[in-house]
Design a protein around this motif. Structure first.
Motif, PDB file in Angstrom:
ATOM      1  N   UNK A 165     -33.589 -15.033-100.137  1.00 44.86           N
ATOM      2  CA  UNK A 165     -33.150 -15.312 -98.767  1.00 44.86           C
ATOM      3  C   UNK A 165     -33.338 -14.101 -97.868  1.00 44.86           C
ATOM      4  N   UNK A 166     -33.040 -12.941 -98.422  1.00 44.04           N
ATOM      5  CA  UNK A 166     -33.208 -11.692 -97.674  1.00 44.04           C
ATOM      6  C   UNK A 166     -34.668 -11.512 -97.264  1.00 44.04           C
ATOM      7  N   UNK A 167     -35.577 -11.807 -98.198  1.00 43.22           N
ATOM      8  CA  UNK A 167     -37.005 -11.614 -97.925  1.00 43.22           C
ATOM      9  C   UNK A 167     -37.459 -12.495 -96.760  1.00 43.22           C
ATOM     10  N   UNK A 168     -37.075 -13.770 -96.797  1.00 44.89           N
ATOM     11  CA  UNK A 168     -37.525 -14.687 -95.754  1.00 44.89           C
ATOM     12  C   UNK A 168     -36.837 -14.381 -94.411  1.00 44.89           C
ATOM     13  N   UNK A 169     -35.525 -14.146 -94.441  1.00 43.91           N
ATOM     14  CA  UNK A 169     -34.836 -13.923 -93.166  1.00 43.91           C
ATOM     15  C   UNK A 169     -35.256 -12.605 -92.520  1.00 43.91           C
ATOM     16  N   UNK A 170     -35.507 -11.575 -93.335  1.00 35.11           N
ATOM     17  CA  UNK A 170     -36.010 -10.312 -92.760  1.00 35.11           C
ATOM     18  C   UNK A 170     -37.373 -10.524 -92.104  1.00 35.11           C
ATOM     19  N   UNK A 171     -38.246 -11.285 -92.777  1.00 33.78           N
ATOM     20  CA  UNK A 171     -39.581 -11.536 -92.220  1.00 33.78           C
ATOM     21  C   UNK A 171     -39.488 -12.360 -90.943  1.00 33.78           C
ATOM     22  N   UNK A 172     -38.608 -13.353 -90.956  1.00 28.90           N
ATOM     23  CA  UNK A 172     -38.439 -14.206 -89.774  1.00 28.90           C
ATOM     24  C   UNK A 172     -37.919 -13.394 -88.587  1.00 28.90           C
ATOM     25  N   UNK A 173     -36.977 -12.494 -88.862  1.00 30.69           N
ATOM     26  CA  UNK A 173     -36.403 -11.674 -87.801  1.00 30.69           C
ATOM     27  C   UNK A 173     -37.498 -10.841 -87.131  1.00 30.69           C
ATOM     28  N   UNK A 174     -38.431 -10.344 -87.946  1.00 28.97           N
ATOM     29  CA  UNK A 174     -39.498  -9.502 -87.382  1.00 28.97           C
ATOM     30  C   UNK A 174     -40.471 -10.295 -86.523  1.00 28.97           C
ATOM     31  N   UNK A 175     -40.539 -11.603 -86.739  1.00 31.83           N
ATOM     32  CA  UNK A 175     -41.494 -12.406 -85.972  1.00 31.83           C
ATOM     33  C   UNK A 175     -41.032 -12.679 -84.547  1.00 31.83           C
ATOM     34  N   UNK A 176     -39.727 -12.532 -84.286  1.00 33.66           N
ATOM     35  CA  UNK A 176     -39.163 -12.746 -82.949  1.00 33.66           C
ATOM     36  C   UNK A 176     -39.732 -14.028 -82.305  1.00 33.66           C
ATOM     37  N   UNK A 177     -39.418 -15.158 -82.900  1.00 27.02           N
ATOM     38  CA  UNK A 177     -39.915 -16.448 -82.414  1.00 27.02           C
ATOM     39  C   UNK A 177     -39.024 -16.942 -81.282  1.00 27.02           C
ATOM     40  N   UNK A 178     -39.652 -17.354 -80.177  1.00 22.56           N
ATOM     41  CA  UNK A 178     -38.873 -17.884 -79.053  1.00 22.56           C
ATOM     42  C   UNK A 178     -38.168 -19.156 -79.506  1.00 22.56           C
ATOM     43  N   UNK A 179     -36.884 -19.266 -79.194  1.00 26.68           N
ATOM     44  CA  UNK A 179     -36.123 -20.453 -79.581  1.00 26.68           C
ATOM     45  C   UNK A 179     -35.284 -20.251 -80.823  1.00 26.68           C
ATOM     46  N   UNK A 180     -35.515 -19.153 -81.553  1.00 23.41           N
ATOM     47  CA  UNK A 180     -34.625 -18.815 -82.668  1.00 23.41           C
ATOM     48  C   UNK A 180     -33.411 -18.101 -82.076  1.00 23.41           C
ATOM     49  N   UNK A 181     -32.244 -18.735 -82.189  1.00 25.66           N
ATOM     50  CA  UNK A 181     -31.035 -18.213 -81.560  1.00 25.66           C
ATOM     51  C   UNK A 181     -30.321 -17.232 -82.490  1.00 25.66           C
ATOM     52  N   UNK A 182     -30.314 -17.545 -83.773  1.00 20.42           N
ATOM     53  CA  UNK A 182     -29.595 -16.696 -84.723  1.00 20.42           C
ATOM     54  C   UNK A 182     -30.128 -16.938 -86.135  1.00 20.42           C
ATOM     55  N   UNK A 183     -30.097 -15.896 -86.933  1.00 20.70           N
ATOM     56  CA  UNK A 183     -30.540 -15.983 -88.322  1.00 20.70           C
ATOM     57  C   UNK A 183     -29.360 -15.586 -89.186  1.00 20.70           C
ATOM     58  N   UNK A 184     -28.916 -16.504 -90.037  1.00 21.02           N
ATOM     59  CA  UNK A 184     -27.683 -16.317 -90.787  1.00 21.02           C
ATOM     60  C   UNK A 184     -27.944 -16.377 -92.285  1.00 21.02           C
ATOM     61  N   UNK A 185     -28.204 -15.206 -92.911  1.00 15.72           N
ATOM     62  CA  UNK A 185     -28.357 -15.217 -94.366  1.00 15.72           C
ATOM     63  C   UNK A 185     -27.019 -15.554 -95.006  1.00 15.72           C
ATOM     64  N   UNK A 186     -27.042 -16.332 -96.070  1.00 14.30           N
ATOM     65  CA  UNK A 186     -25.805 -16.519 -96.826  1.00 14.30           C
ATOM     66  C   UNK A 186     -26.092 -16.315 -98.306  1.00 14.30           C
TER      67      UNK A 186
END
Lengths: 300, 79, 325
Positions: free
Chosen positions: A37-58
């Motif tokens: 989960x850390x791997x995917x959410x870290x990568x997603x955060x770096x992409x800065x996609x418009x419309x992503x409001x929050x990224x919540x790893x659990x």
């Protein structure tokens, strides 16, 4: 020591209505699931996609909050699947840069003791304290044994939530050495602020007073949540813990508890924090060696 | 007939606490603004205050019943 | 500085806007107006931006005294509104002057009334929003519900505005009857048996007294979970899962008999299996159900959820163009 590698099932993608995408990496908790989960959410955060409001790893899943007026949830899922297949398992040479923090805890403190005695009728074992019960069902001869187990190896913050600033922490040891306890039979209506609690395989510190279902083992003298932001560690954020933080819970006595409380009240308290990096793959292969290094960095 | 109506929905209680006596009994006279019951909703206990003076002819709701907004809870008789 | 006097706070009145976003990952829910449509339209009627601060009253509305020339509008729940004890129209822009007093009678239908005042309720912005989150006491007016005999700051209004603009009947929500909540079933719905899921969708659920901005607890049926050996770290109850994030609008069933729908002040995560999510548009509808009301869950797909969202936006734009005329 080495441990058997846990194979994750294929991730499950679910729509939490139109504003959330929920991704379950495994139904069971494991460091492998959390690192994926850390791997995917870290990568997603770096992409800065418009419309992503929050990224919540659990713990063994993660959640992405979106504005569907700007981003179609189906497009996001496509991107998450792509990330799963490219970065979905951390490469062996992946280095996690994080911080390791000393978190003092007074076990068997008088305040959580007073509270747990009031709620014995909601507990599995009304004749024992929460710590005595945890020691027994985890096969320890004494309370000291379970305290030693919880304080000897550090923990990683695998999720923040429930209420602001509450860290869910999973110990950096193989599954067979994890401590597990059930939640209260019926949740309590009261838990003191800064209670060190335990439920499932997770240790937490309650940020504020309130309802709770985790077993109560002790109390931290230092806050994890400071609305007034008067302590230096809270200058940028009302919550201290961050996802991926490594926390070492250290048993203290009443004298140190009181000394730390007075520092907190004077506004001078600072957590002992060290920047650290380690390879999750190495940790999974040899947790004891990595944990020794982490503690050495922390107390150097 | 004058009645006092519930201003909010919830669970109706005639006592401030289970072991305490009722706020008012049938036949007692009450004055406007006096607390006559509680309604529990949204995790709070809210006082029900009489919006008219008079004598309590009867309570139309039992202790612990659910009430709706606008439901008659007390019938008042002659003052 | 201009202010709004709160003569009576009502039962549970808070300052809200469209919400505080970007902090869910640390456990902070968005808060914000529970019935977004009504709050946005109220702002529109008085000439405010959609996201200006409004008051959200619950069951018993506040009593408010104006201290200068303003335009005010009340939307949301079906409730008689008065100005200086004379009836005035809801869903309508009303001109008020210093000393005028706005009041509410008993609600007829719905649960939450919204009050917008030209210039907006100008409490300090905290983490990007004026919304109140009472659990930790942040945002809004001192992080809490309004009390009797206090004042709220108002923003500067671009002239008092004409007043008189009204929302046509067909663009006001229908709050009567059983609330139909369109729901995307999923998340951990695999925990339910087939019969459990059928019972979830086939039951008329009743809103209990435990229904507030955090969530609505419902009663009326029983849901069965499938038998399994609980996975590592999940806890021993069949409703338990390894603690995970809860979407806003998600439904969980601790104990199997009392579903909880999480709303704007949600706890952001925990260890109960979630079985689906009420679509964002229908959070407006559940926000207007009160204790004792009936709700049903209708299973819909993501396309329906997205179409409903587009429809709401179009309705809002239709209101905007009708008011501008």
């Amino acid at each position: 020591m080495t441990t058997e590698k846990i194979q994750l099932p294929p991730a499950r993608y679910e729509y939490g209505g139109d504003e959330f995408v929920f991704v379950e990496l495994d139904q069971a908790m494991s460091l492998e699931a959390n690192f994926a989960g850390m791997a995917v959410t870290n990568a997603l955060r770096q992409e800065v996609i418009d419309g992503v409001v929050d990224i919540c790893p659990s713990n063994a899943s993660y959640m992405v909050q979106i504005d569907p007026d700007r981003l179609d949830p189906r497009e996001l899922v496509e991107e998450l699947r792509r990330l799963e297949s490219t970065v979905g398992t951390l490469p062996d040479d992946y280095v996690l840069k994080t911080r390791v923090v000393d978190v003092p805890v007074l076990f068997n403190d008088p305040w959580t003791h007073e509270t747990l005695m009031r709620f014995r009728d909601r507990h599995q074992d009304p004749d024992a304290t929460d710590l005595e019960y945890a020691a027994r069902i985890n096969g320890f001869d004494s309370v000291q044994g379970v305290v030693d187990a919880m304080t000897s190896a550090p923990w990683i913050v695998t999720m923040l939530g429930f209420v602001p600033g509450l860290p869910f922490c999973y110990q950096l040891v193989p599954r067979q050495r994890q401590i597990q306890v059930p939640k209260y039979v019926r949740p309590r209506t009261d838990t003191p602020e800064r209670t060190f609690g335990f439920g499932g395989a997770f240790a937490v510190v309650y940020p504020v007073r309130g309802a709770g279902g985790y077993q109560m083992f002790g109390m931290a003298p230092a806050p994890v949540f400071d609305l007034s932001q008067s302590l230096p560690d809270f200058a940028d954020d009302i919550c201290f813990p961050k996802a991926n933080d490594v926390l070492r819970y250290r048993a203290i006595d009443m004298a140190e508890f009181e000394a730390t409380r007075s520092e907190v009240e004077k506004g001078t308290f600072r957590y002992r924090i060290r920047e650290v990096e380690f390879e999750p793959a190495t940790l999974l292969a040899d947790p004891d060696a990595v944990n020794r290094e982490l503690l050495e960095v922390l107390y150097r | 007939m004058t009645t006092i109506k519930a201003q909010m929905p919830g669970v109706f209680y005639r006592r401030p606490a289970p072991e305490k006596p009722v706020y008012v009994d049938d036949g007692e006279s009450i004055s406007e603004g006096q607390t006559i019951a509680l309604i529990e909703v949204m995790k709070t206990f809210n006082e029900v205050k009489a919006d008219a003076s008079g004598t309590v002819a009867e309570f139309l709701v039992e202790d612990g019943d659910e009430v709706d907004v606008g439901q008659d809870i007390v019938r008042l008789g002659e003052t | 500085m201009s202010e709004l006097r709160v003569r009576a706070g009502g039962l549970y009145t808070t300052v809200q806007d469209t919400g505080r976003f970007g902090h869910y990952h640390m456990g902070m829910p968005p808060s914000g107006a529970m019935d977004t449509y009504s709050a946005v339209v109220a702002n529109m009627l008085v000439g405010n931006p959609d996201g200006a601060g409004v008051l959200e009253g619950t069951y018993i509305g506040p009593t408010l005294e104006f201290t200068d020339d303003r335009v005010v509008a009340v939307t949301g729940a079906d409730v008689p509104v008065t100005l200086n004890d004379e009836p005035v129209e809801p869903w309508t822009a009303i001109r008020v002057r210093s000393g005028d007093v706005l009041g509410f009678a008993m609600i007829r239908a719905g649960c939450r009334a919204y009050v917008a005042v030209s210039g907006g309720i100008d409490v300090p912005v905290y983490l990007g929003s004026r919304s109140t989150y009472t659990l930790t006491g942040i945002g809004g007016h001192e992080g809490r519900k309004l009390a009797d005999d206090e004042s709220l700051p108002l923003g500067a209004a671009d002239g008092p505005g004409p007043g008189g603009a009204a929302v046509p009947e067909d663009l006001r929500p229908d709050l009567t009857g059983t609330a139909q909540l369109r729901t995307v079933v999923g998340l951990c719905s695999y925990r339910l048996t087939e019969g459990g899921l059928a019972s979830f969708l086939g039951t008329d659920w009743k809103v209990t007294k435990d229904a507030d901005r955090v969530g609505y607890r419902l009663r009326g049926g029983t849901l069965d979970f499938t038998e399994r050996e609980q996975p590592f770290g999940a806890g021993s109850d069949p409703a338990n899962v390894v603690d995970l994030g809860y979407p806003i609008g998600s439904i969980q069933v601790p104990g199997g008999d009392e579903p909880i729908v999480l709303l704007n002040d949600a706890v952001t995560g925990g260890g109960y299996a979630t079985i689906g999510t009420v679509i964002s548009v229908d959070r407006d509808r559940i926000a207007q159900t009160k204790t004792g009301d009936a709700v049903r869950f209708d299973s819909v797909d993501l396309d329906t959820a997205l179409a409903a969202r587009r429809d709401r936006r179009e309705r809002i734009e239709r209101v905007r163009s009708r008011i501008a005329r």
